[in-house]
Design an enzyme around this catalytic site. Structure first.
Site, PDB file in Angstrom:
ATOM      1  CG  ASP A  13     -46.145 101.353  63.201  1.00 54.56           C
ATOM      2  OD1 ASP A  13     -45.125 101.945  62.859  1.00 54.56           O
ATOM      3  OD2 ASP A  13     -46.611 100.371  62.594  1.00 54.56           O
ATOM      4  CE  LYS A  16     -40.510 101.403  68.424  1.00 46.97           C
ATOM      5  NZ  LYS A  16     -41.759 100.883  67.847  1.00 46.97           N
ATOM      6  N   GLY A  40     -40.125 103.962  61.299  1.00 50.13           N
ATOM      7  CA  GLY A  40     -40.561 105.335  61.042  1.00 50.13           C
ATOM      8  C   GLY A  40     -41.003 105.941  62.351  1.00 50.13           C
ATOM      9  CG  HIS A  41     -38.941 105.957  65.595  1.00 45.37           C
ATOM     10  ND1 HIS A  41     -37.798 105.625  66.256  1.00 45.37           N
ATOM     11  CD2 HIS A  41     -39.631 104.799  65.454  1.00 45.37           C
ATOM     12  CE1 HIS A  41     -37.796 104.326  66.514  1.00 45.37           C
ATOM     13  NE2 HIS A  41     -38.893 103.802  66.033  1.00 45.37           N
ATOM     14  CD  GLN A 230     -38.016  97.513  62.861  1.00 44.89           C
ATOM     15  OE1 GLN A 230     -37.003  97.073  63.347  1.00 44.89           O
ATOM     16  NE2 GLN A 230     -38.013  98.544  62.048  1.00 44.89           N
TER      17      GLN A 230
HETATM   18  P1  IMP Z   1     -39.081  94.263  57.274  1.00 38.88           P
HETATM   19  O1  IMP Z   1     -38.593  94.730  58.608  1.00 38.88           O
HETATM   20  O2  IMP Z   1     -39.144  95.360  56.238  1.00 38.88           O
HETATM   21  O3  IMP Z   1     -38.354  93.055  56.793  1.00 38.88           O
HETATM   22  O4  IMP Z   1     -40.611  93.797  57.462  1.00 38.88           O
HETATM   23  C1  IMP Z   1     -40.956  92.678  58.271  1.00 38.88           C
HETATM   24  C2  IMP Z   1     -42.254  92.913  59.026  1.00 38.88           C
HETATM   25  O5  IMP Z   1     -42.038  93.930  60.010  1.00 38.88           O
HETATM   26  C3  IMP Z   1     -43.409  93.436  58.148  1.00 38.88           C
HETATM   27  O6  IMP Z   1     -44.616  92.919  58.666  1.00 38.88           O
HETATM   28  C4  IMP Z   1     -43.370  94.937  58.355  1.00 38.88           C
HETATM   29  O7  IMP Z   1     -44.608  95.554  58.129  1.00 38.88           O
HETATM   30  C5  IMP Z   1     -42.974  94.999  59.822  1.00 38.88           C
HETATM   31  N1  IMP Z   1     -42.276  96.246  60.173  1.00 38.88           N
HETATM   32  C6  IMP Z   1     -41.021  96.605  59.868  1.00 38.88           C
HETATM   33  N2  IMP Z   1     -40.743  97.806  60.363  1.00 38.88           N
HETATM   34  C7  IMP Z   1     -41.832  98.227  61.022  1.00 38.88           C
HETATM   35  C8  IMP Z   1     -42.148  99.388  61.800  1.00 38.88           C
HETATM   36  O8  IMP Z   1     -41.335 100.293  61.996  1.00 38.88           O
HETATM   37  N3  IMP Z   1     -43.414  99.430  62.300  1.00 38.88           N
HETATM   38  C9  IMP Z   1     -44.304  98.438  62.144  1.00 38.88           C
HETATM   39  N4  IMP Z   1     -44.055  97.329  61.451  1.00 38.88           N
HETATM   40  C10 IMP Z   1     -42.835  97.219  60.892  1.00 38.88           C
END
Ligand code: IMP
Length: 437
Positions: A13, A16, A40-41, A230
């Site tokens: 977050d 990007k 989520g961009h 991420q």
């Molecule tokens: P997953 O990717 O849904 O398996 O989540 C694994 C970890 O990555 C969790 O702590 C999520 O909150 C974090 N995470 C996944 N996608 C994002 C993102 O786009 N932004 C911030 N954190 C993320």
């Protein structure tokens, strides 16, 4: 424009989407290399419209740019088609501009069910060790990929084999859901097969051999922007494991997630927020659990773009970003949301950690959770710039003196030049050192 990787340098977050959107104006191709609809961009267009994209690369809003979703991405067809329809309704041409790898793995309904069930089970355990995933089925889909059980887009072409694979997978997943997770709702083979055959008909026009497309573009001197989702500290190998995502957002992921050679990459831009946030569980040395953290959340509108969860907030952690700059060979930093700090009476920057057991100073980040639990951040404090306006600044030199002092110190600590500074959500609220390209 040199071929560029853009990746998150913290826990995600960082903004990007905005940086990709800015640089995409000078790129021929924007390609996404890992993750799925967990990302989520957020992009704000000059006409004021704001979009949140989960799967389609942010470059789609530049009409001359080709967008690629690489083999390293796990694709939820429901989310993808929803997103395509949403931007088409807004008048954006997608057909002929979006290309999806035939080798990308698909997220199936059972992946999402298992993701949620596994998290619920972990949350019930005494140590509360749930990861805090987005519940989008990302981990279980990558598990299947690496267990060689995944369903790839190319598998949709051969209906007989698809049915056979799905029958086998669903029998196994239902057993897991029922016997391990005690789920009452299970997957129905025929409805999933029917649903995915329909998706295939609609997605067919976008599917292609993307490594071939990208390597031809490299040969022809086209410029590529490679977009990570991420961030580095959520990387499965280099992040704060197990509180990570299940892919490689780090620079190496761009090669394996797209099928392009490392030598084709000219530079790496690390995107970092002027403070730090994290969604989900796991270590966060500079987290603020007080009213300053609340203020950062409120002013920075720090709520998850995918799940709406409040983000944990804290000061900038230069120990962590020094580490991610090193792992990724970051050539320059894009610092975002600097304007959010304008509401702070005092601004702090974490430059070192101190070990709580013996007071030893630590300069290097570690992903060892036990060590991270036994440190406290050491801060350098800066006078706030509350009354001083950043609006209208055309370059870094135009910023108020206290802001420049903070930037100079941050740059020194992360051992990398800051070349882009974002002071608002709009494209025009950006200060760049020289030309962006
Ligand atoms: P997953 O990717 O849904 O398996 O989540 C694994 C970890 O990555 C969790 O702590 C999520 O909150 C974090 N995470 C996944 N996608 C994002 C993102 O786009 N932004 C911030 N954190 C993320």
């Amino acid at each position: 424009m040199p071929n560029t990787i853009i990746l998150g340098a913290q826990w995600g977050d960082e903004g990007k989407g905005k940086i990709v959107d800015l640089l995409a104006a000078d790129a021929d191709i924007v390609a996404r290399y890992q993750g799925g609809a967990n990302a989520g961009h957020t992009i704000k267009l000059p006409d004021g419209r704001e979009f949140v994209l989960h799967l389609i690369p942010s470059g789609i809003f530049h009409p001359d740019v080709t967008c690629v979703i690489g083999n390293g991405v796990v694709i939820d067809p429901v989310a993808l088609l929803e997103e395509i329809h949403m931007i088409e309704r807004e008048g954006v041409l997608v057909r002929g501009r979006l290309f999806i790898s035939h080798n990308a793995h698909l997220i199936m309904p059972y992946h999402k069910m298992i993701d949620k069930a596994a998290e619920a089970r972990l949350a019930q355990q005494k140590d509360g060790s749930a990861v805090g995933t987005t519940g989008r089925g990302i981990g279980p889909a990558y598990e299947d990929k690496f267990a060689r059980k995944g369903i790839r887009i190319v598998d949709l072409l051969d209906r007989e084999t698809l049915r056979e694979k799905l029958r086998h997978n669903i029998a196994e997943k239902n057993e897991l859901l029922e016997k391990v997770y005690g789920a009452s709702e299970l997957c129905d083979v025929d409805s999933i097969i029917h649903e995915y055959e329909l998706f295939d008909q609609e997605m067919d026009v976008y599917i292609t051999d993307t490594p071939l497309l990208l390597n031809r573009a490299i040969r022809d001197g086209k410029s590529l922007l490679l977009e990570g989702a991420q961030a580095a500290l959520l990387d499965i190998d280099f992040g704060t494991y197990p509180y990570v995502t299940s892919s490689n957002p780090t620079a190496g992921g761009a090669c394996t997630g797209l099928g392009i050679p490392p030598m084709a990459i000219d530079r790496v831009i690390g995107v970092a927020k002027a403070y730090t946030t994290r969604v989900g569980n796991g270590p966060f040395p500079t987290e603020l659990l007080d009213e300053t953290g609340e203020l950062l959340r409120k002013v920075g509108r720090e709520y998850g773009a995918t799940t709406g969860r409040p983000r944990r907030c804290g000061w900038f952690d230069a120990v962590a970003v020094r580490y991610t700059n090193m792992i990724n060979g970051v050539s320059s930093v894009a610092l975002t949301k600097l304007d959010v700090l304008s509401d702070m009476p005092e601004v702090k920057l974490c430059t070192r950690y101190e070990r709580t057991t013996d007071g030893k100073q630590i300069e290097h980040f570690t992903t060892d959770l036990r060590q991270l639990a036994a440190i406290r951040p050491i801060y350098e404090s800066f006078e706030g710039w509350r009354a001083l306006d950043m609006k209208g600044a055309a370059s870094r030199e135009d910023l108020p003196r206290p802001v420049q002092k903070y930037l100079d110190a941050l740059e020194h600590e992360v051992e990398c030049p800051i070349e882009i500074i974002s002071i608002g959500a709009g494209r025009e609220e950006t200060l760049a050192a020289g030309s962006l390209v």
